[in-house]
Scaffold this motif. Structure first.
Motif, PDB file in Angstrom:
ATOM      1  N   ASN A 139       0.801  -1.219   0.000  1.00 52.05           N
ATOM      2  CA  ASN A 139       0.000   0.000   0.000  1.00 52.05           C
ATOM      3  C   ASN A 139       0.838   1.277   0.000  1.00 52.05           C
ATOM      4  O   ASN A 139       0.444   2.262  -0.624  1.00 52.05           O
ATOM      5  CB  ASN A 139      -0.930  -0.012   1.211  1.00 52.05           C
ATOM      6  CG  ASN A 139      -2.230   0.702   0.975  1.00 52.05           C
ATOM      7  OD1 ASN A 139      -2.714   0.760  -0.141  1.00 52.05           O
ATOM      8  ND2 ASN A 139      -2.804   1.233   2.025  1.00 52.05           N
ATOM      9  N   TYR A 140       1.978   1.253   0.696  1.00 44.43           N
ATOM     10  CA  TYR A 140       2.724   2.498   0.876  1.00 44.43           C
ATOM     11  C   TYR A 140       4.122   2.505   0.271  1.00 44.43           C
ATOM     12  O   TYR A 140       4.718   3.571   0.136  1.00 44.43           O
ATOM     13  CB  TYR A 140       2.809   2.845   2.365  1.00 44.43           C
ATOM     14  CG  TYR A 140       1.458   3.196   2.912  1.00 44.43           C
ATOM     15  CD1 TYR A 140       0.878   4.407   2.598  1.00 44.43           C
ATOM     16  CD2 TYR A 140       0.745   2.307   3.693  1.00 44.43           C
ATOM     17  CE1 TYR A 140      -0.375   4.746   3.073  1.00 44.43           C
ATOM     18  CE2 TYR A 140      -0.509   2.623   4.173  1.00 44.43           C
ATOM     19  CZ  TYR A 140      -1.068   3.846   3.850  1.00 44.43           C
ATOM     20  OH  TYR A 140      -2.308   4.162   4.309  1.00 44.43           O
ATOM     21  N   ALA A 190      -8.361   5.380  -4.000  1.00 42.41           N
ATOM     22  CA  ALA A 190      -9.289   4.272  -3.762  1.00 42.41           C
ATOM     23  C   ALA A 190      -8.530   2.993  -3.410  1.00 42.41           C
ATOM     24  O   ALA A 190      -8.918   2.253  -2.504  1.00 42.41           O
ATOM     25  CB  ALA A 190     -10.163   4.054  -4.988  1.00 42.41           C
ATOM     26  N   LEU A 191      -7.438   2.740  -4.129  1.00 41.95           N
ATOM     27  CA  LEU A 191      -6.643   1.544  -3.873  1.00 41.95           C
ATOM     28  C   LEU A 191      -6.035   1.584  -2.472  1.00 41.95           C
ATOM     29  O   LEU A 191      -6.027   0.576  -1.758  1.00 41.95           O
ATOM     30  CB  LEU A 191      -5.550   1.424  -4.936  1.00 41.95           C
ATOM     31  CG  LEU A 191      -4.875   0.086  -5.109  1.00 41.95           C
ATOM     32  CD1 LEU A 191      -5.902  -0.983  -5.471  1.00 41.95           C
ATOM     33  CD2 LEU A 191      -3.821   0.170  -6.203  1.00 41.95           C
ATOM     34  N   ARG A 192      -5.561   2.744  -2.059  1.00 46.24           N
ATOM     35  CA  ARG A 192      -4.994   2.870  -0.714  1.00 46.24           C
ATOM     36  C   ARG A 192      -6.057   2.756   0.362  1.00 46.24           C
ATOM     37  O   ARG A 192      -5.805   2.194   1.432  1.00 46.24           O
ATOM     38  CB  ARG A 192      -4.235   4.187  -0.581  1.00 46.24           C
ATOM     39  CG  ARG A 192      -2.916   4.133  -1.307  1.00 46.24           C
ATOM     40  CD  ARG A 192      -1.876   4.995  -0.663  1.00 46.24           C
ATOM     41  NE  ARG A 192      -0.584   4.723  -1.261  1.00 46.24           N
ATOM     42  CZ  ARG A 192       0.253   5.656  -1.657  1.00 46.24           C
ATOM     43  NH1 ARG A 192      -0.067   6.930  -1.522  1.00 46.24           N
ATOM     44  NH2 ARG A 192       1.418   5.325  -2.170  1.00 46.24           N
ATOM     45  N   LEU A 193      -7.255   3.259   0.091  1.00 44.62           N
ATOM     46  CA  LEU A 193      -8.342   3.121   1.048  1.00 44.62           C
ATOM     47  C   LEU A 193      -8.680   1.646   1.270  1.00 44.62           C
ATOM     48  O   LEU A 193      -8.803   1.190   2.413  1.00 44.62           O
ATOM     49  CB  LEU A 193      -9.580   3.875   0.565  1.00 44.62           C
ATOM     50  CG  LEU A 193     -10.825   3.757   1.448  1.00 44.62           C
ATOM     51  CD1 LEU A 193     -10.577   4.395   2.807  1.00 44.62           C
ATOM     52  CD2 LEU A 193     -12.015   4.395   0.762  1.00 44.62           C
ATOM     53  N   ALA A 235      -5.640   8.761 -12.403  1.00 39.84           N
ATOM     54  CA  ALA A 235      -4.678   8.003 -11.592  1.00 39.84           C
ATOM     55  C   ALA A 235      -4.691   8.409 -10.115  1.00 39.84           C
ATOM     56  O   ALA A 235      -4.677   7.531  -9.246  1.00 39.84           O
ATOM     57  CB  ALA A 235      -3.275   8.119 -12.175  1.00 39.84           C
ATOM     58  N   PRO A 236      -4.731   9.705  -9.778  1.00 42.91           N
ATOM     59  CA  PRO A 236      -4.756  10.053  -8.348  1.00 42.91           C
ATOM     60  C   PRO A 236      -5.993   9.508  -7.624  1.00 42.91           C
ATOM     61  O   PRO A 236      -5.890   9.030  -6.491  1.00 42.91           O
ATOM     62  CB  PRO A 236      -4.748  11.586  -8.343  1.00 42.91           C
ATOM     63  CG  PRO A 236      -4.112  11.961  -9.642  1.00 42.91           C
ATOM     64  CD  PRO A 236      -4.555  10.904 -10.613  1.00 42.91           C
ATOM     65  N   LEU A 276       1.918   6.841  -7.343  1.00 51.49           N
ATOM     66  CA  LEU A 276       1.252   7.457  -8.497  1.00 51.49           C
ATOM     67  C   LEU A 276       1.915   7.058  -9.811  1.00 51.49           C
ATOM     68  O   LEU A 276       1.222   6.784 -10.800  1.00 51.49           O
ATOM     69  CB  LEU A 276       1.225   8.975  -8.334  1.00 51.49           C
ATOM     70  CG  LEU A 276       0.373   9.741  -9.331  1.00 51.49           C
ATOM     71  CD1 LEU A 276      -1.067   9.260  -9.292  1.00 51.49           C
ATOM     72  CD2 LEU A 276       0.448  11.228  -9.070  1.00 51.49           C
ATOM     73  N   ASP A 277       3.240   6.998  -9.833  1.00 52.00           N
ATOM     74  CA  ASP A 277       3.937   6.609 -11.065  1.00 52.00           C
ATOM     75  C   ASP A 277       3.570   5.182 -11.475  1.00 52.00           C
ATOM     76  O   ASP A 277       3.364   4.911 -12.662  1.00 52.00           O
ATOM     77  CB  ASP A 277       5.452   6.716 -10.884  1.00 52.00           C
ATOM     78  CG  ASP A 277       5.923   8.153 -10.707  1.00 52.00           C
ATOM     79  OD1 ASP A 277       5.212   9.064 -11.181  1.00 52.00           O
ATOM     80  OD2 ASP A 277       6.988   8.351 -10.097  1.00 52.00           O
ATOM     81  N   LEU A 278       3.486   4.281 -10.518  1.00 51.01           N
ATOM     82  CA  LEU A 278       3.139   2.898 -10.823  1.00 51.01           C
ATOM     83  C   LEU A 278       1.698   2.801 -11.347  1.00 51.01           C
ATOM     84  O   LEU A 278       1.425   2.060 -12.291  1.00 51.01           O
ATOM     85  CB  LEU A 278       3.303   2.018  -9.587  1.00 51.01           C
ATOM     86  CG  LEU A 278       3.130   0.538  -9.883  1.00 51.01           C
ATOM     87  CD1 LEU A 278       4.364  -0.220  -9.440  1.00 51.01           C
ATOM     88  CD2 LEU A 278       1.918   0.005  -9.188  1.00 51.01           C
TER      89      LEU A 278
END
Length: 151
Positions: free
Chosen positions: A26-27, A55-58, A49-50, A32-34
């Motif tokens: 997650n971290y 959403a993916l991190r949430l 992307a942002p 963002l580049d990936l």
């Protein structure tokens, strides 16, 4: 379900590994580049992307907390069985839900260490979910009364 010593130990160890792996994914791995690279691989505009990263991190944070809940199994709380199973079953679906392009981009950017946390957490969640289901079914089958017996 009554937490037997073996299934309790396996669940706690897996939960610890999953917390670490999901946190790394997650971290450290996902940035963002990936996400932009994975979107380009998929042939999608990178403008969102942002939002996708957020959403993916949430979702990753939910799984971190859920897996941390699995650490409490050490204290033999019966009510934890269904939440722990639900979290692990949900994490197991990461194999199907996370687009393959994210893994390809992680592999391109970080090599095998870029996909290892995801493989361990998602694949391990499949195995732990199956083990929990079998332990539950076995404890119910061996029960003559409504209380499960130790396996």
């Amino acid at each position: 379900m009554l937490w037997t010593p073996k299934i309790r130990l396996v669940t706690v160890l897996c939960s610890l590994v999953f917390v670490i792996g999901t946190t790394l994914q997650n971290y450290v791995i996902i940035d963002l580049d990936l996400i932009e690279a994975s979107m380009r691989l998929k042939g999608v505009e990178t403008g969102d992307a942002p939002a996708y990263l957020g959403a993916l991190r949430l979702v990753g944070n939910v799984f971190i907390v859920g897996n941390a809940l699995g650490l409490l199994v050490w204290f033999r709380r019966r009510w934890l069985f269904w939440p722990v199973l639900a979290v692990n079953a949900g994490q197991a679906f990461g194999v199907f839900v996370v687009p393959f392009e994210v893994h390809r981009a992680a592999l391109a950017e970080h090599g095998w260490p870029g996909v290892l946390p995801s493989v361990v957490t998602d694949g391990g969640a499949v195995i732990l979910s199956i083990a929990l289901i079998f332990a539950y079914v076995r404890s119910r089958r061996l029960t003559r009364t409504s209380d499960p017996v130790r396996l």
